[in-house]
Design a protein around this motif. Structure first.
Motif, mmCIF file in Angstrom:
data_model
loop_
_atom_site.group_PDB
_atom_site.id
_atom_site.type_symbol
_atom_site.label_atom_id
_atom_site.label_comp_id
_atom_site.label_asym_id
_atom_site.label_seq_id
_atom_site.Cartn_x
_atom_site.Cartn_y
_atom_site.Cartn_z
ATOM 1 N N ILE A 87 39.283 32.031 40.839
ATOM 2 C CA ILE A 87 39.159 33.489 40.894
ATOM 3 C C ILE A 87 38.855 33.947 42.312
ATOM 4 C CG2 ILE A 87 37.628 35.395 40.228
ATOM 5 C CD1 ILE A 87 37.511 34.104 37.429
ATOM 6 N N ASN A 88 37.901 33.292 42.958
ATOM 7 C CA ASN A 88 37.539 33.673 44.325
ATOM 8 C C ASN A 88 38.692 33.451 45.290
ATOM 9 O OD1 ASN A 88 35.010 34.467 43.509
ATOM 10 N ND2 ASN A 88 34.008 32.561 44.088
ATOM 11 N N GLY B 100 36.331 37.434 50.967
ATOM 12 C CA GLY B 100 35.377 36.558 51.644
ATOM 13 C C GLY B 100 34.380 35.908 50.703
ATOM 14 N N ARG B 101 34.794 35.639 49.468
ATOM 15 C CA ARG B 101 33.888 35.054 48.478
ATOM 16 C C ARG B 101 33.919 33.533 48.537
ATOM 17 N NH1 ARG B 101 32.860 38.653 43.929
ATOM 18 N NH2 ARG B 101 33.004 36.886 42.497
ATOM 19 N N SER B 102 32.810 32.923 48.159
ATOM 20 C CA SER B 102 32.725 31.464 48.120
ATOM 21 C C SER B 102 31.833 31.050 46.948
ATOM 22 C CB SER B 102 32.160 30.919 49.433
ATOM 23 O OG SER B 102 30.818 31.371 49.622
ATOM 24 N N PRO B 103 32.063 29.822 46.436
ATOM 25 C CA PRO B 103 33.115 28.868 46.802
ATOM 26 C C PRO B 103 34.477 29.341 46.308
ATOM 27 C CG PRO B 103 31.929 28.074 44.889
ATOM 28 C CD PRO B 103 31.215 29.318 45.328
ATOM 29 N N ALA B 104 35.520 28.932 47.009
ATOM 30 C CA ALA B 104 36.848 29.415 46.671
ATOM 31 C C ALA B 104 37.873 28.304 46.794
ATOM 32 C CB ALA B 104 37.238 30.582 47.581
ATOM 33 N N GLN B 105 38.826 28.312 45.887
ATOM 34 C CA GLN B 105 39.960 27.402 45.938
ATOM 35 C C GLN B 105 41.190 28.209 46.327
ATOM 36 O OE1 GLN B 105 40.386 24.057 45.630
ATOM 37 N NE2 GLN B 105 42.505 24.534 46.179
ATOM 38 N N ASP C 183 28.227 38.238 39.276
ATOM 39 C CA ASP C 183 29.672 38.414 39.390
ATOM 40 C C ASP C 183 30.333 37.273 40.149
ATOM 41 O OD1 ASP C 183 29.709 40.771 37.991
ATOM 42 O OD2 ASP C 183 29.519 42.043 39.764
ATOM 43 N N ASN C 184 29.656 36.135 40.240
ATOM 44 C CA ASN C 184 30.218 34.979 40.937
ATOM 45 C C ASN C 184 29.660 33.726 40.282
ATOM 46 O OD1 ASN C 184 31.653 33.430 42.716
ATOM 47 N ND2 ASN C 184 30.715 34.254 44.565
ATOM 48 N N GLY C 185 30.286 32.611 40.575
ATOM 49 C CA GLY C 185 29.845 31.333 40.040
ATOM 50 C C GLY C 185 30.412 30.198 40.865
ATOM 51 N N SER C 186 30.161 28.957 40.430
ATOM 52 C CA SER C 186 30.597 27.802 41.213
ATOM 53 C C SER C 186 31.523 26.878 40.442
ATOM 54 C CB SER C 186 29.365 27.004 41.678
ATOM 55 O OG SER C 186 28.580 26.597 40.567
ATOM 56 N N GLY C 187 31.847 27.218 39.183
ATOM 57 C CA GLY C 187 32.732 26.377 38.393
ATOM 58 C C GLY C 187 34.176 26.436 38.865
ATOM 59 N N PRO D 75 46.779 38.711 32.116
ATOM 60 C CA PRO D 75 45.560 39.388 31.640
ATOM 61 C C PRO D 75 44.369 39.199 32.576
ATOM 62 C CG PRO D 75 46.655 38.276 29.824
ATOM 63 C CD PRO D 75 47.335 37.816 31.084
ATOM 64 N N ILE D 76 44.235 37.995 33.152
ATOM 65 C CA ILE D 76 43.129 37.734 34.076
ATOM 66 C C ILE D 76 43.399 38.381 35.428
ATOM 67 C CG2 ILE D 76 41.839 35.935 35.285
ATOM 68 C CD1 ILE D 76 42.313 34.120 32.893
ATOM 69 N N ARG D 77 44.642 38.282 35.897
ATOM 70 C CA ARG D 77 44.981 38.886 37.196
ATOM 71 C C ARG D 77 44.729 40.391 37.181
ATOM 72 N NH1 ARG D 77 49.341 41.589 38.661
ATOM 73 N NH2 ARG D 77 50.594 40.835 36.906
ATOM 74 N N LEU D 78 45.153 41.057 36.118
ATOM 75 C CA LEU D 78 44.944 42.493 36.031
ATOM 76 C C LEU D 78 43.464 42.838 35.917
ATOM 77 C CD1 LEU D 78 47.887 43.341 33.594
ATOM 78 C CD2 LEU D 78 47.773 43.863 36.038
ATOM 79 N N GLN D 79 42.699 42.007 35.232
ATOM 80 C CA GLN D 79 41.256 42.216 35.151
ATOM 81 C C GLN D 79 40.624 42.134 36.532
ATOM 82 O OE1 GLN D 79 39.098 39.098 33.171
ATOM 83 N NE2 GLN D 79 37.287 40.369 32.813
ATOM 84 N N LEU D 80 41.059 41.190 37.355
ATOM 85 C CA LEU D 80 40.504 41.033 38.696
ATOM 86 C C LEU D 80 40.949 42.165 39.620
ATOM 87 C CD1 LEU D 80 40.920 37.178 39.116
ATOM 88 C CD2 LEU D 80 38.825 38.449 38.588
ATOM 89 N N ASP D 81 42.167 42.640 39.446
ATOM 90 C CA ASP D 81 42.604 43.802 40.229
ATOM 91 C C ASP D 81 41.736 45.018 39.901
ATOM 92 O OD1 ASP D 81 44.566 42.216 41.311
ATOM 93 O OD2 ASP D 81 46.189 43.033 40.089
ATOM 94 N N PHE D 82 41.394 45.180 38.621
ATOM 95 C CA PHE D 82 40.481 46.251 38.215
ATOM 96 C C PHE D 82 39.098 46.025 38.814
ATOM 97 C CE2 PHE D 82 37.179 47.755 35.334
ATOM 98 C CZ PHE D 82 37.537 49.077 35.111
ATOM 99 N N PHE D 83 38.647 44.793 38.832
ATOM 100 C CA PHE D 83 37.334 44.424 39.377
ATOM 101 C C PHE D 83 37.185 44.903 40.818
ATOM 102 C CE2 PHE D 83 34.660 40.983 41.334
ATOM 103 C CZ PHE D 83 33.492 41.188 40.616
ATOM 104 N N PHE D 84 38.274 44.843 41.589
ATOM 105 C CA PHE D 84 38.263 45.317 42.972
ATOM 106 C C PHE D 84 38.951 46.673 43.129
ATOM 107 C CE2 PHE D 84 36.379 41.599 44.747
ATOM 108 C CZ PHE D 84 35.972 41.974 46.026
ATOM 109 N N ARG D 85 39.195 47.340 42.017
ATOM 110 C CA ARG D 85 39.723 48.709 41.992
ATOM 111 C C ARG D 85 41.020 48.869 42.780
ATOM 112 N NH1 ARG D 85 34.137 52.427 41.956
ATOM 113 N NH2 ARG D 85 33.131 51.188 40.310
ATOM 114 N N HIS D 86 41.849 47.824 42.747
ATOM 115 C CA HIS D 86 43.173 47.884 43.372
ATOM 116 C C HIS D 86 43.110 48.296 44.846
ATOM 117 C CE1 HIS D 86 43.784 48.370 38.997
ATOM 118 N NE2 HIS D 86 44.893 47.675 39.200
#
Length: 339
Positions: free
Chosen positions: A99-100, A110-115, A89-93, A127-138
């Motif tokens: 995303i992080n 507290g995820r890394s690496p992060a921009q 569920d993480n990457g470095s690209g 569409p991506i923002r809402l997917q990430l909000d779901f990922f962290f269950r709001h």
């Protein structure tokens, strides 16, 4: 209608008829599917499904009794080590760094690496923002005490713990709980009915569980009893009125008999939440995330038609970005009253 049994996998004592809708209690119904098969686990049986004429939700006309339902979960996906899933569920690209950055800003992840600029760049793509909000269950960004009912192997608990939450999980599946303990997660093998009411959790989450339980109302009342006044419930479940269900019909991945005992629509879930004493009920847009359920539905078809073969995932995701009614999943948050 009864389940056709060509082998002794299910005995008569392990099955029960369902005379009324388990969601609203109404008796009037129509046959939606004469006999569904388990396309995921291959559990024996042909399972008739009814549609309630009162609340428009769907439910199995005959189902395994609570003491036998475990037979339908022999190789379920929640038995794998959550640490390997968490690492994927993480990457470095570049995209992962953005995303992080968004997740750290929005949820204190507290995820890394992060921009850091990701917090506003990602917001430009709903569409991506809402997917990430779901990922962290709001989740609120403030942290607190969190209970995940039906936590499986604890994959989400790892995510929440890294964001500063004090986490605890419940799951009746001993194999899933054993997998969660590999990551040192406090997961208890207990059903929601057996957990004493404590009223001391800030958030209770429940992802794709309510469709599995024999009494959805009892589950909601239990979750309400574990929340502090003003605490937040987060819940996700398949959407009976989704575009995927309309297109794929009996092969739609969200049906999953005999593990899914009932499939909600937004109206029926709203009514059930209201009857259970929740307020500030808000259905959330899902955004991107339909790919898996649509691909699995198509794979279950021996000869997909032209509509099933050509249905674009991006179009379904766009609809789910515009309105929660079109999503493959219902996502809802609600609160326990302050008084």
């Amino acid at each position: 209608m009864t389940v056709e049994r060509a082998d002794p996998f299910w005995s008569d004592a392990e099955l029960e008829a369902v005379p009324t809708c388990p969601i609203c209690g109404a008796a009037a119904s129509r046959v939606q599917y004469a006999g569904l098969s388990d396309e995921l686990e291959g559990v024996p049986g042909q399972w008739p499904m009814l549609q309630c004429l009162t609340c428009a939700s769907s439910y199995l006309a005959e189902r395994p009794v609570p003491s036998a339902i475990g037979k339908a979960y022999g190789s379920y996906h929640t038995h794998v080590d959550p640490r390997s899933e968490h690492s994927r569920d993480n990457g470095s690209g570049v995209l992962w760094r953005l995303i992080n950055g968004y997740l750290n800003y929005r949820f204190g992840a507290g995820r890394s690496p992060a921009q850091p600029s990701g917090h506003w760049l990602i917001a430009l793509f709903p569409p991506i923002r809402l997917q990430l909000d779901f990922f962290f269950r709001h989740l609120p960004s403030t942290g607190g005490r969190l209970l995940d009912i039906g936590c499986g192997n604890g994959r989400f608990l790892l995510r929440a713990r890294e964001a500063g939450w004090q986490v605890q999980g419940l799951d009746p599946d001993a194999k899933a709980a054993q997998a969660a303990r590999l990551a040192d997660l406090p997961v208890h093998v207990i059903s929601f009915e057996d957990l004493p009411a404590a009223e001391n959790y800030d958030v209770v989450t429940c992802s794709h569980v309510i469709e599995h339980v024999h009494s959805p109302r009892a589950l909601l009342l239990s979750m309400r009893s574990h929340l502090r006044p003003g605490g937040m419930l987060w819940l996700a479940t398949p959407n009976a009125h989704s575009l995927g269900h309309l297109i794929f019909r009996e092969k739609w991945r969200g049906l999953e008999p005999p593990r899914h005992l009932q499939i909600f629509c937004i109206a029926s879930l709203r009514k059930l939440l209201d009857d259970a004493g929740f307020e500030d009920i808000m259905f959330k847009r899902r955004g991107r995330g339909a790919a898996y359920i649509l691909q699995a539905s198509k794979a279950a078809m021996a000869k997909p038609g032209i509509i099933q073969r050509l249905l674009p995932v991006w179009f379904v995701d766009l609809l789910a970005t515009l309105s929660p009614r079109f999503s493959e999943e219902i996502v809802v948050i609600a609160r326990k009253p302050e008084v």
